[in-house]
Design an enzyme around this catalytic site. Sequence first.
Site, short mmCIF file in Angstrom:
data_model
loop_
_atom_site.label_atom_id
_atom_site.label_comp_id
_atom_site.label_asym_id
_atom_site.label_seq_id
_atom_site.Cartn_x
_atom_site.Cartn_y
_atom_site.Cartn_z
N ASP A 163 104.23 35.39 65.92
CA ASP A 163 104.00 33.94 66.12
C ASP A 163 105.01 33.69 67.49
OD1 ASP A 163 106.68 34.49 65.17
OD2 ASP A 163 106.95 32.44 64.13
N ASP A 197 106.71 39.59 68.38
CA ASP A 197 107.70 39.69 67.26
C ASP A 197 106.72 40.11 66.19
OD1 ASP A 197 106.73 37.17 66.61
OD2 ASP A 197 108.61 36.56 65.94
N ASP A 223 105.94 39.19 63.10
CA ASP A 223 104.96 38.34 62.64
C ASP A 223 104.14 37.64 63.58
OD1 ASP A 223 106.79 36.38 63.24
OD2 ASP A 223 106.33 34.99 61.72
N SER A 242 110.02 36.62 60.13
CA SER A 242 109.72 36.72 61.69
C SER A 242 110.66 37.88 62.32
CB SER A 242 110.34 35.57 62.06
OG SER A 242 109.58 35.14 63.37
#
Length: 561
Positions: free
Chosen positions: A309, A305, A307, A156
Amino acid sequence: MVVDDLAGLLAAARAWMAQDPDPVTRSELDALVAAAEAGDAPARAELAQRFAGRLEFGTAGLRGELGAGPMRMNRVLVGQAAAGLAAYLLGRAPHPTVVVGYDGRHNSSVFARDTAELMQGAGVQVTLLPRALPTPVLAFAVRHLGTSAGVMVTASHNPARDNGYKVYLGGVDAGSQIVPPSDAGIAAEIERVASGSITALPRSSEFGTAPEGVVTEYVRQTAGLSASPSTLKVVYTPMHGVGWETAAAVFEAAGFAAPTTVDAQLHADPDFPTVAFPNPEEPGALDLAIDLAGKVGADLIIANDPDADRVAVGVPDSSAPGGWRRLSGNEVGWLLGWQAARRLDATADEHASTMACSLVSSPALRAIARRHRLDFVETLTGFKWISRVGGLAFGYEEALGYLVDPDKVRDKDGISAAVRVIELFTELATEGTTLDRHLTEFAETFGGYASSQISIRVSDLAQIGRTMSRLRAQLPSRIGGIRVERIDDFIEGFEGFPPSDLLRFHLEGGGRVIVRPSGTEPKLKCYLDTVSESGSGAERLAAAEAALAQLDAGMRELLEA
């Protein structure tokens, strides 16, 4: 496995090297072994640290620094996790299926392919996503394809040296991250696999690749959240991650004007060269976007961000440095929660009538739910809990995570949340109002709320435990001059919540402070919330902000004592 004598360390390291398929980490460990054997004290200490245990598999899956040894993320550890997950799934159903995704970090594609080969070799039918894609696409694919489980290789918003391994399960809450007791069951199988060598595990390259239609359907459904086009001038950055291609397709399908992009951060780069930390919450992370927004006269900044999410939102503000400010995670949560509540009023959807947020998020969502006669649920931190709330219509956590379409994705989704944000700001522009007036109306309707966070990053994790112990030993009666009315300690569980290292201080006037260690980063986090219900909307906001400043100063003094 804890090894501290030199002979044991050397034997453990050589056994690890013997099963490591990665020449980079083998070489790294070989150099440490040679140096430790020659009497190099720092090398021995490093070796001891690497074999002081193993990265723990829990409800967040695995996450850690890349490198050799069981306390690092590497191909051996991932191989053990893949085989352990396969054994767990095969123990629950005769013909399990899994979909595997990955982002653009170092070794993400390698870890994903290892997972696919080992799980396929174990007898699980595997589908690998066609390329590096956002985490929400993987969460969507678990539901869309109806698989038994999903794996996403990502860390992440963690630093570049990290990687991680998220696990999702199918079933009733398909696409939600694992929770107890599933995590313990998977961890037990991983421990069993780790007692042997991954070289003995069967592999197969006969896994499938997901059709492009999976991504296309995610794009179609996400774009469908907006009922009208938008001409807002948006600056967008994926923070060197994998969000851009999917977000661009969604924005185009929704009829949004093409955003102006921060080109230096547009494509996946696992080194994240333009930011100290690839987290839009961190100071300085949006500097390039703010600079570009000022140059092009943008109406809005949208940042995902790495990734995708999470989503951060920047708005013009002449009083802020650079003429822009980032809305807090709670502010975006209030705005999207109010938007969702009004939509529910219009549709009278009895299937989805619950608002939910983590207990460290602002109490404002509870006020919204109460005013609109909706159910409200407060959960432990983490979307694995929020996503499982029954009848969920909207959920959020203050760390920039929002779930706006639970039927599609049962995890936070920074792209669908971006669609809702652009839709909201388009509505405000169409109505000829401003964000400030909208927030003032919010304060007049629900009360004036203010929130902030103190985040202390440490190099020694033991420091966090010492600070929490000190606070428990010397519980304050006042914070920043504001009287503490009640203290909730979650260490042994509290009001139905399981045991958690968390302290909650209820303050005179309705304010609140929560202190806890971060679950994913070496940080101690302190969440501050205030509320005012006296006077006009503007007066309520001013009073809440003044109380927040008192709390911030008082809490910093406590933490530094």
